[in-house]
Design an enzyme around this catalytic site. Structure first.
Site, short mmCIF file in Angstrom:
data_model
loop_
_atom_site.label_atom_id
_atom_site.label_comp_id
_atom_site.label_asym_id
_atom_site.label_seq_id
_atom_site.Cartn_x
_atom_site.Cartn_y
_atom_site.Cartn_z
N SER A 1 0.79 -1.23 0.00
CA SER A 1 0.00 0.00 0.00
C SER A 1 0.82 1.27 0.00
CB SER A 1 -0.93 0.01 1.20
OG SER A 1 -0.19 0.21 2.38
N HIS B 1 -5.39 -4.50 0.61
CA HIS B 1 -5.56 -3.32 -0.24
C HIS B 1 -6.08 -3.70 -1.63
CE1 HIS B 1 -3.98 -0.40 2.57
NE2 HIS B 1 -3.19 -1.38 2.97
N LYS C 1 -11.57 -1.33 4.75
CA LYS C 1 -11.08 -0.41 3.71
C LYS C 1 -12.12 -0.36 2.59
CE LYS C 1 -6.34 -1.22 5.29
NZ LYS C 1 -6.13 -0.09 6.19
C1 LIG Z 1 -1.18 -4.77 4.21
C2 LIG Z 1 -2.06 -4.59 5.41
N1 LIG Z 1 -2.45 -5.68 6.08
C3 LIG Z 1 -3.24 -5.56 7.17
C4 LIG Z 1 -3.67 -4.33 7.62
C5 LIG Z 1 -4.57 -4.25 8.81
O1 LIG Z 1 -5.91 -4.01 8.41
P1 LIG Z 1 -6.99 -3.60 9.47
O2 LIG Z 1 -7.14 -2.13 9.37
O3 LIG Z 1 -8.23 -4.35 9.13
O4 LIG Z 1 -6.46 -4.02 10.80
C6 LIG Z 1 -3.29 -3.18 6.95
C7 LIG Z 1 -3.76 -1.86 7.45
O5 LIG Z 1 -3.48 -0.81 7.01
C8 LIG Z 1 -2.44 -3.31 5.82
O6 LIG Z 1 -2.03 -2.22 5.15
#
Ligand SMILES: Cc1ncc(COP(=O)(O)O)c(C=O)c1O
Length: 407
Positions: free
Chosen positions: A189, A217, A248
């Site tokens: 991301s 993402h 998201k």
């Molecule tokens: C690649 C990635 N995995 C996992 C997560 C965690 O997601 P969550 O917001 O549901 O905890 C994020 C959060 O930004 C992320 O960028």
């Protein structure tokens, strides 16, 4: 021990490096995203446009999602009242898990309170299920995966970002009979680049490894039904465990894994991060299920999202801004210095009502500090024009470098 002095020193280090994080107090206005109201520390307010949210498709204000949440809250109340094991499993949780299993073409799915917890809980539990497990982890994996791998006490190998030749070397150097798992992401991301899913699945087949793919993402945004990049590339069946978020593109809250029924059953039974915590509120599960179901049949929203990203990148490039473009929906503009990045972000907010959070080390390597824009289908031409004009003016004002313009 002077505990307060230690805290002052720790916070002082962040201030000195220009990477002390300031949270911006915003109130989003339903029906008007990406518009919101910013409350300054002195209590005064300003209307702003949010340009760095991860509600990528605007589903956080979608009537279908809100209706499902209202309905569930009226029917069943606020919290779930328990862990999944002790009174916290409801029809809403079961429905959402079925919706997610179907999305990814897997036998089962397992809900967690966030994708962070899903990654951490699953990756830290796998060595209990496969003693001697070696985890091969991309060096740019998200903090939640790093934490899960670190805490599990098992063997780990870190391969250079997206470098399948390096991954091969590491796999080949280990005992062929050792259980193995390769953990990586489909969309990283911060740079907005894709992981090489097919090549990694090929290596996994060759070396008898399991695959673990974070599609946080990508879910909702890629693939004919929003199943992610693996769905788009027809590779879902080759990935053993898919991780995703409901917070998201789906616009709500929560995380999950999708995998075989047996894998989900084992994680359900052994992962402390699943067992010893209250389940999601039923209304959250209901809203997420409505969002997932809606997006399965909304390819036009995914197309609009990609179009918006392409328009913004094209316009930034035409101005000579140093953007990174790997063909995803994320638009990072490299500033390269934490203090400049913060100044730009502050000026955008104060002078133009444009909110984009500075991204600094350790989220990205030092020297690549950036502004990371996330255009969505709810950012119209007026918002894009406003952003482009503001960036052009500030880039000149701060005398920052522009790329050579072609032609
Ligand atoms: C690649 C990635 N995995 C996992 C997560 C965690 O997601 P969550 O917001 O549901 O905890 C994020 C959060 O930004 C992320 O960028």
């Amino acid at each position: 021990m002077d505990y307060t002095a230690k805290l002052d020193a720790a916070l002082g280090r962040l201030h000195d490096e220009g990477r002390y994080r300031t949270f911006i107090d915003i109130e989003r206005v339903k029906g008007q995203f990406p518009h919101a109201v910013w409350t300054r520390p002195d209590g005064t307010q300003r209307d702003i446009t949010v340009w760095c949210g991860n509600d990528y498709l605007g589903m956080g204000q979608h009537p279908v999602v809100l209706a499902a949440m209202h309905e569930a809250i009226d029917a069943t109340g606020a919290g779930s009242g328990g862990t999944r094991n002790i009174s916290g499993t409801t029809v809403y949780h079961k429905r959402l898990e079925a919706e997610l299993a179907d999305l990814h073409g897997k036998e089962a799915a397992l809900l967690f309170t966030s994708a962070y917890v899903a990654n951490d809980a699953t990756l830290s539990t796998l060595p209990k299920l496969f003693p001697g497990l070696i985890i091969y982890s991309d060096e740019l994996n998200h903090a939640s995966m790093i934490e899960g791998v670190r805490r599990n006490g098992g063997a780990k190998r870190i391969f250079r970002h997206n470098d399948v030749a390096h991954l091969r070397e590491l796999l080949a150097a280990d005992d062929p009979d050792a259980p193995k798992l390769i953990a990586f992401e489909s969309v990283y991301s911060m740079d907005g680049d894709f992981g090489p899913i097919e090549e990694i699945c090929d290596l996994a087949d060759e070396f008898g490894a399991l695959t673990y793919l974070d599609e946080v993402h990508a879910v909702g945004m890629y693939g004919p039904r929003g199943g992610g990049v693996a769905e788009r590339d027809r590779l879902m069946h080759r990935v053993d465990i898919i991780n995703g978020t409901l917070a998201k593109a789906f616009g709500v809250m929560g995380g999950y894994i999708a995998a075989s029924a047996k894998m989900c059953d084992a994680i359900r039974s052994y992962a402390p991060g699943f067992i010893f915590t209250s389940s999601l509120p039923p209304a959250v599960a209901a809203g997420a299920a409505a969002s997932v179901a809606f997006l399965k049949r909304a390819p036009e929203l995914r197309e609009r999202h990609q179009t918006q990203a392409r328009i913004l990148k094209t316009r930034f490039k035409a101005m000579g801004l140093p953007i990174i473009d790997h063909g995803t929906h994320i638009v990072p503009v490299i500033v390269g210095d934490p203090k400049h990045t913060k100044i730009l972000s502050d000026m955008l907010l104060e002078h133009y009502g444009i909110y984009v959070q500075p991204i600094n080390f350790p989220t990205v390597p030092r020297g690549t500090e950036r502004l990371r824009f996330t255009p969505s289908p709810v950012h119209g031409p007026k918002e894009i024009d406003g952003l482009v004009r503001a960036m052009d003016a500030l880039w000149s004002h701060c005398a920052l470098n522009r790329a050579e313009l072609a032609g």
